[in-house]
Design a protein around this motif. Structure first.
Motif, mmCIF file in Angstrom:
data_model
loop_
_atom_site.group_PDB
_atom_site.id
_atom_site.type_symbol
_atom_site.label_atom_id
_atom_site.label_comp_id
_atom_site.label_asym_id
_atom_site.label_seq_id
_atom_site.Cartn_x
_atom_site.Cartn_y
_atom_site.Cartn_z
ATOM 1 N N HIS A 64 -6.979 4.867 14.800
ATOM 2 C CA HIS A 64 -6.101 5.486 13.809
ATOM 3 C C HIS A 64 -4.815 4.676 13.649
ATOM 4 O O HIS A 64 -4.321 4.466 12.530
ATOM 5 N N SER A 67 -5.590 1.716 11.580
ATOM 6 C CA SER A 67 -5.726 2.088 10.169
ATOM 7 C C SER A 67 -4.365 2.291 9.515
ATOM 8 O O SER A 67 -4.215 2.100 8.302
ATOM 9 N N ALA A 68 -3.381 2.693 10.316
ATOM 10 C CA ALA A 68 -2.045 2.974 9.780
ATOM 11 C C ALA A 68 -1.174 1.722 9.675
ATOM 12 O O ALA A 68 -0.020 1.815 9.218
ATOM 13 N N ARG A 71 0.480 0.589 4.919
ATOM 14 C CA ARG A 71 0.406 1.680 3.947
ATOM 15 C C ARG A 71 1.583 1.542 2.983
ATOM 16 O O ARG A 71 2.705 1.908 3.300
ATOM 17 N N THR A 75 1.550 5.911 -1.093
ATOM 18 C CA THR A 75 0.083 5.902 -1.123
ATOM 19 C C THR A 75 -0.465 6.651 0.086
ATOM 20 O O THR A 75 0.258 6.962 1.028
ATOM 21 N N LYS A 77 -3.651 6.398 2.936
ATOM 22 C CA LYS A 77 -4.753 5.632 3.521
ATOM 23 C C LYS A 77 -5.839 6.630 3.921
ATOM 24 O O LYS A 77 -5.572 7.581 4.668
ATOM 25 N N HIS A 79 -9.921 6.704 5.346
ATOM 26 C CA HIS A 79 -11.053 5.930 5.849
ATOM 27 C C HIS A 79 -12.078 6.897 6.437
ATOM 28 O O HIS A 79 -11.748 7.710 7.301
ATOM 29 N N GLU A 159 5.392 10.774 8.622
ATOM 30 C CA GLU A 159 4.011 10.690 8.161
ATOM 31 C C GLU A 159 3.123 11.708 8.863
ATOM 32 O O GLU A 159 3.371 12.089 10.008
ATOM 33 N N TRP A 161 -0.643 11.964 10.235
ATOM 34 C CA TRP A 161 -1.848 11.220 10.593
ATOM 35 C C TRP A 161 -2.914 12.266 10.905
ATOM 36 O O TRP A 161 -2.804 13.004 11.890
ATOM 37 N N GLU A 179 -14.151 9.481 0.418
ATOM 38 C CA GLU A 179 -12.845 8.823 0.382
ATOM 39 C C GLU A 179 -12.197 8.979 -0.991
ATOM 40 O O GLU A 179 -11.005 9.294 -1.100
ATOM 41 N N GLN A 183 -8.746 10.950 -1.901
ATOM 42 C CA GLN A 183 -7.637 10.249 -2.552
ATOM 43 C C GLN A 183 -7.161 11.015 -3.783
ATOM 44 O O GLN A 183 -5.955 11.146 -4.026
#
Length: 289
Positions: A64, A67-68, A71, A75, A77, A79, A159, A161, A179, A183
């Motif tokens: 994780h 993935s972060a 960004r 936006t 993210k 996945h 943020e 997560w 996904e 979004q």
């Protein structure tokens, strides 16, 4: 006093720290990793962590974090994947994982869960830490700050997560579809939250501006409308979208057309302007007149 499960949870996380600092990579700070894992799993039920392998807890949090890493501002993210020991070095007990990194705001969990349910899937575990982070102008993660930090500086942001585990999805094409759906909904959430003050102000101003002498309905109807708007604006309603419409007649048919540039929230995009867009049935046209 800690329960037996709390002790087991702490033990799993301690073993995860040991696994993360073992081997040739001496760049990992054990204290920072311990703090990150404890914050990452803070709100997860003790039994959900206690039954996990330490390497799985470590792997999920590290993945994780990876993935972060980038960004861009404004936006989300998203996945979707199914981790395996062979490919990722950890697993989620065979489940598919949804990772989300987004600005912290209301309605995120409910909105993500709604998308998952709409796809006929069951949400089986939620890990949802909030972090204050520092990012550069390109959105690259520079630092995850400690609990005492607030997002007061220009390069700091709070943020969410979200690590969501759902029943296994075997087809990678379905991963991408999920996904895209997430979004879209997260974009709707952002627009509704950002424009909420403007929509609230519109409701208040419209209520204040209702004048029975200028409206072709009874004074009691106008008063009912005013009271309803005032009640909605008094924190009894979640405003999602607003748009102004122009009413005209085409023969005996009314036409209700959205006014470009007036949309707020999820109605920000300008409406369809096709020739027959907004054409009302005769009985509705009569009422609208």
């Amino acid at each position: 006093m800690q329960s037996k499960l709390d002790v087991q949870k702490a033990d799993v996380l301690a073993k995860a720290v040991a696994a993360g600092t073992h081997g040739h990579d001496r760049s990992v700070d054990a204290g920072k990793l311990k703090s990150f894992l404890e914050r990452y799993y803070r709100y997860v039920a003790a039994e959900d962590v206690a039954e996990r392998q330490p390497t799985d807890c470590l792997g999920a949090a590290k993945h994780h974090y990876k993935s972060a890493m980038v960004r861009p501002q404004g936006t989300a993210k998203v996945h979707v994947f199914t981790p395996t020991l062979e490919e990722h070095g950890w697993s989620a007990n065979g489940r598919t994982v949804v990772e989300i990194v987004v600005d912290d705001m209301p309605f995120l969990v409910d909105s993500a869960a709604m998308v998952i349910t709409d796809h006929g899937l069951e949400l089986q575990l939620l890990v949802h830490p909030q972090f204050v982070v520092r990012r550069d102008v390109a959105g690259t993660l520079q630092e995850v700050l400690d609990d005492a930090a607030t997002a007061d500086e220009h390069d700091l942001v709070k943020e969410s997560w979200m690590h969501l585990e759902i029943e296994r999805i075997a087809d990678p094409t379905e991963h991408r579809e999920l996904e895209r759906a997430l979004q879209r909904v997260l974009g709707d959430v952002r627009e509704a939250v950002e424009d909420w003050p403007k929509m609230h102000e519109k409701a208040v101003n419209i209520a204040e501006g209702l004048d029975p002498s200028k409206l072709p309905v009874s004074e009691s109807e106008v008063e009912d409308a005013r009271e309803l708007l005032e009640w909605l604006a008094d924190e009894h309603f979640t405003f999602l979208g607003y748009r102004e419409y122009a009413f005209t007649m085409r023969g005996d048919r009314g036409v209700l057309r959205g006014v470009p540039g007036t949309g707020l929230g999820i109605l920000r995009p300008d409406p369809n302007q096709d020739a027959n867009a907004g054409l009302l049935p005769p009985e509705v046209s009569a009422k609208a007149r």
